[in-house]
Write an enzyme that holds these catalytic residues in place. Structure first.
Site, PDB file in Angstrom:
ATOM      1  N   HIS A  27       0.818  -1.212   0.000  1.00 52.98           N
ATOM      2  CA  HIS A  27       0.000   0.000   0.000  1.00 52.98           C
ATOM      3  C   HIS A  27       0.856   1.268   0.000  1.00 52.98           C
ATOM      4  CE1 HIS A  27       0.929   0.927   4.212  1.00 52.98           C
ATOM      5  NE2 HIS A  27       0.777  -0.362   4.459  1.00 52.98           N
ATOM      6  N   GLU A  52      -1.570  -6.752   7.708  1.00 54.04           N
ATOM      7  CA  GLU A  52      -0.204  -6.534   8.178  1.00 54.04           C
ATOM      8  C   GLU A  52       0.050  -7.388   9.421  1.00 54.04           C
ATOM      9  OE1 GLU A  52       2.868  -6.151   8.115  1.00 54.04           O
ATOM     10  OE2 GLU A  52       3.127  -4.024   7.662  1.00 54.04           O
TER      11      GLU A  52
END
Length: 245
Positions: free
Chosen positions: A9, A87
């Site tokens: 990202h 994550e």
């Protein structure tokens, strides 16, 4: 030959503030939005297209993917979201400033928490306001599945479970796939694909929002990999080395 595109990202607000993020649902910064648009433009200029897309349930990865597909005029592409592509969970470090944490615990200890494969940061407690197990997006997790902290090995375990059950079969059927995810999630997948040792993955850096292409054989073994720019493949020596988990 099968092609897989991985993208971390764009810069998040907490990347910008130098804070541990983990599973905290932080959005992209203005720079991160620009990075995502550029990534989409790069993929479009290099004539990439996709049949299916995968991402986490965290908005910084989702929004990056939306922007990339919008720039490519591929907003129709089906998107599959899973917490298993989140994550790494940073436990009690989530939300803390990295420099201040290093001053408190020592730079060596913080480096071990961030970069080692098998050492977990201090865990959250279930009464901590940062504990997110009641969030509706995690309602399918069974008791004990929601992490209080993770090391890279923990992250790798869930990422590879999803890879083998969901993504690999789609790739083997000839579909063109993009995965928009996170630094440690992609490190886990690269470690597996390239058969890296624990020592080898310690120094592995994934830059934000630069498409990473894997060319795979029919058994999903890597033939080669490279980053993309507007001019095509990025020379090895010019790959950005910055990283911020």
């Amino acid at each position: 030959m099968i092609k897989l595109v991985l993208i971390r990202h764009g810069q998040s607000l907490w990347n910008l503030e130098n804070r541990f993020t983990g599973w905290t649902d932080v959005d992209l910064s203005e720079n991160g939005l620009s990075e995502a648009r550029e990534a989409g433009a790069i993929l479009k200029k290099n004539r990439y297209t996709f049949d299916v897309a995968y991402t986490s349930v965290l908005k910084r990865a989702i929004r990056t993917l939306w922007i990339v597909l919008h720039e490519m005029d591929l907003t129709w592409v089906p998107i599959h979201k899973s917490w298993k592509l989140n994550e790494r969970h940073y436990g009690a470090l989530q939300g803390l400033n990295k420099d201040e944490t290093a001053q408190k615990y020592g730079e060596e200890q913080v480096h071990i928490w961030r970069r080692s494969v098998d050492v977990r940061p201090p865990a959250l407690t279930e009464d901590d306001p940062r504990y997110e197990a009641t969030d509706p997006r995690y309602k399918t997790l069974k008791k004990g599945e929601f992490p209080l902290t993770e090391c890279l090995e923990d992250t790798e375990k869930r990422v590879l479970a999803y890879w083998h059950s969901e993504i690999a079969p789609i790739l083997k059927n000839g579909n063109k796939v993009i995965i928009s995810s996170h630094g440690n999630t992609i490190r886990s997948l690269v470690k597996y694909l390239d058969n890296l040792s624990s020592d080898g993955v310690v120094s592995l850096n994934i830059p934000t929002s630069i498409p990473l292409v894997y060319e795979l054989d029919e058994n999903l073994r890597p033939i080669r990999h490279y980053y993309l720019s507007m001019d095509g493949e990025v020379p090895e020596g010019e790959i950005p080395k910055h990283i911020s988990f």
